[in-house]
Design an enzyme around this catalytic site. Structure first.
Site, mmCIF file in Angstrom:
data_model
loop_
_atom_site.group_PDB
_atom_site.id
_atom_site.type_symbol
_atom_site.label_atom_id
_atom_site.label_comp_id
_atom_site.label_asym_id
_atom_site.label_seq_id
_atom_site.Cartn_x
_atom_site.Cartn_y
_atom_site.Cartn_z
ATOM 1 N N TYR A 62 0.846 -1.192 0.000
ATOM 2 C CA TYR A 62 0.000 0.000 0.000
ATOM 3 C C TYR A 62 0.881 1.242 0.000
ATOM 4 O O TYR A 62 1.634 1.488 0.947
ATOM 5 C CB TYR A 62 -0.935 0.022 1.212
ATOM 6 C CG TYR A 62 -1.986 -1.075 1.212
ATOM 7 C CD1 TYR A 62 -2.324 -1.751 0.037
ATOM 8 C CD2 TYR A 62 -2.643 -1.423 2.379
ATOM 9 C CE1 TYR A 62 -3.288 -2.741 0.043
ATOM 10 C CE2 TYR A 62 -3.621 -2.406 2.388
ATOM 11 C CZ TYR A 62 -3.933 -3.073 1.218
ATOM 12 O OH TYR A 62 -4.895 -4.054 1.230
ATOM 13 N N SER A 207 -13.669 -4.638 1.070
ATOM 14 C CA SER A 207 -14.613 -3.928 0.201
ATOM 15 C C SER A 207 -16.057 -4.346 0.482
ATOM 16 O O SER A 207 -16.814 -4.662 -0.436
ATOM 17 C CB SER A 207 -14.278 -4.171 -1.282
ATOM 18 O OG SER A 207 -13.088 -3.519 -1.633
ATOM 19 N N ARG A 211 -16.757 -1.817 -3.307
ATOM 20 C CA ARG A 211 -15.777 -0.865 -3.861
ATOM 21 C C ARG A 211 -16.220 0.573 -3.656
ATOM 22 O O ARG A 211 -15.881 1.459 -4.442
ATOM 23 C CB ARG A 211 -15.551 -1.134 -5.353
ATOM 24 C CG ARG A 211 -15.022 -2.522 -5.657
ATOM 25 C CD ARG A 211 -13.553 -2.626 -5.325
ATOM 26 N NE ARG A 211 -13.073 -3.987 -5.600
ATOM 27 C CZ ARG A 211 -11.797 -4.342 -5.519
ATOM 28 N NH1 ARG A 211 -10.887 -3.449 -5.173
ATOM 29 N NH2 ARG A 211 -11.429 -5.577 -5.742
ATOM 30 N N SER A 215 -21.766 3.073 -0.609
ATOM 31 C CA SER A 215 -21.751 4.291 0.207
ATOM 32 C C SER A 215 -21.816 5.537 -0.664
ATOM 33 O O SER A 215 -22.284 6.585 -0.223
ATOM 34 C CB SER A 215 -20.487 4.345 1.077
ATOM 35 O OG SER A 215 -19.321 4.315 0.270
ATOM 36 N N ALA A 216 -21.366 5.423 -1.922
ATOM 37 C CA ALA A 216 -21.338 6.577 -2.832
ATOM 38 C C ALA A 216 -22.363 6.443 -3.942
ATOM 39 O O ALA A 216 -22.290 7.149 -4.943
ATOM 40 C CB ALA A 216 -19.944 6.733 -3.435
ATOM 41 N N GLY A 217 -23.331 5.554 -3.764
ATOM 42 C CA GLY A 217 -24.297 5.299 -4.821
ATOM 43 C C GLY A 217 -25.118 6.501 -5.219
ATOM 44 O O GLY A 217 -25.481 6.657 -6.388
#
Length: 351
Positions: A62, A207, A211, A215-217
């Site tokens: 990472y 995830s 992905r 939450s961001a739909g």
């Protein structure tokens, strides 16, 4: 601060005790966006530990090792005694080899992670990806030695097949298998999860928000192809947008009746899969961390579980998780030609 108690759980059958919801730390160093100042990122880890989110999940790849270094800084001042540290090895960009599992590499990677984390022992050490050139029994043999030497406590595998899990477990007990598992990604339910349960291996779901889509739909539905980080994945291609938007709206309607957010509903669905499952959603915001913890208080009936699963059926969530399917080497959807190679490397290797 969150008032919900973060439950503890036994991860696997070897004795590892962790928080039922952990913290995926990948986003705490540059990946999707430029991160907050380092003191803020360290503060988030400290808040997580204070709230009972004690399982910290990182990897040596990472952000080119800097994620482990950040975790190491956050563990100072007595925090190490509060948390369970999991990191990973198995991906290298040196010498033209991208996946490695030979004994020398395993040992060198472990020593390097211990140094960056500045700890004496890694609680849970995962093989991030399986090296097809090295028999898993050989890799496991070296990991077993590292346990005997006190450098790691428990062994995990990521994105491993059922047959690989069985072979590895025969050499030394596997404590956890990490795989993508959410309403949007359920292919592990066919073989991998049943195999883990048969062998007494814990399951770690990365995830769990699909992905980030779960939450961001709302952002995706308003403008599906502007500044969204998963656009190179097959299932998020333009031809699938209408089905995805419809599915997200159906999930949102259920949240209104439950009095929770879509994010919390999605996490709750994974939590309800069993007491052998640990979730590791990631975030860079303390308010999002608290919202994640709130999912633990969302209770779903069997009927609600079935309804959610029908919304996220194969008819609504099309195509494979990755640009190239591991099973066939192909994808039924065409990724954007300008970005697919970089996206494949980023998504496949960074979990």
């Amino acid at each position: 601060m969150a008032s919900v108690k973060v439950m503890r759980m036994k991860l696997g059958s070897e004795g590892l005790d962790v928080s039922a919801q952990g913290l995926g730390c990948m986003s705490l160093t540059p990946y999707y966006d430029q991160p907050k100042p380092e003191p803020d990122r360290i503060a988030l880890i400290h808040v997580a530990a204070d709230l009972g989110v004690t399982y910290l999940d990182t990897s040596d790849i990472y952000d080119n090792h800097t994620n482990e270094m950040l975790i190491g800084k956050a563990l100072k001042g007595g925090v190490r005694q509060k948390v369970e540290v999991a990191t990973k090895f198995g991906v290298s960009f040196e010498n033209g080899r991208e996946v490695q599992g030979d004994p020398a590499y395993v040992r060198a990677a472990c020593e390097a992670s211990l140094k960056r984390l500045d700890i004496d022992c890694i609680d849970l050490y995962y093989q991030h990806r399986i090296d097809p050139r090295v028999p898993i029994e050989v890799t496991m043999g070296e990991l077993k030695k590292l346990i005997e030497e006190g450098k790691i406590k428990y062994i995990g595998l990521c994105e491993a097949s059922a047959s690989t899990i069985r072979k590895a477990h025969a050499v030394h007990p596997i404590t956890a298998v990490q795989l993508e598992w959410s309403l949007w990604a359920r292919d592990g339910e066919a073989e991998i999860i049943p195999t883990c349960r048969e062998l007494g291996i814990g399951i770690v779901a990365y995830s769990p928000l699909g992905r980030g889509f779960l939450s961001a739909g709302s952002k995706f539905s308003e403008n599906p192809y502007e500044d969204y980080s998963v656009l190179s994945l097959p299932r998020f291609q333009p031809e699938n947008s209408p089905d995805l938007v419809t599915a997200f709206k159906r999930v949102s309607r259920i949240t209104q009746a439950k009095g929770c957010t879509p994010l919390q509903l999605a996490l709750a669905w994974v939590h309800h899969q069993g007491n052998d499952v640990c979730l590791i959603p990631g975030t860079t915001q303390i308010e999002n961390l608290i919202e994640n913890i709130g999912a633990l208080s969302v209770k779903l009936t069997p009927e609600e579980m079935v309804k959610l699963e029908s919304i996220a059926s194969a008819d609504n969530v099309k195509c494979s998780r990755y640009i190239s399917s591991r099973a066939t080497g192909e994808s039924s959807c065409t990724p954007p030609p300008s970005s697919w190679k970089a996206a494949l490397k980023r998504i496949f290797f960074y979990g």
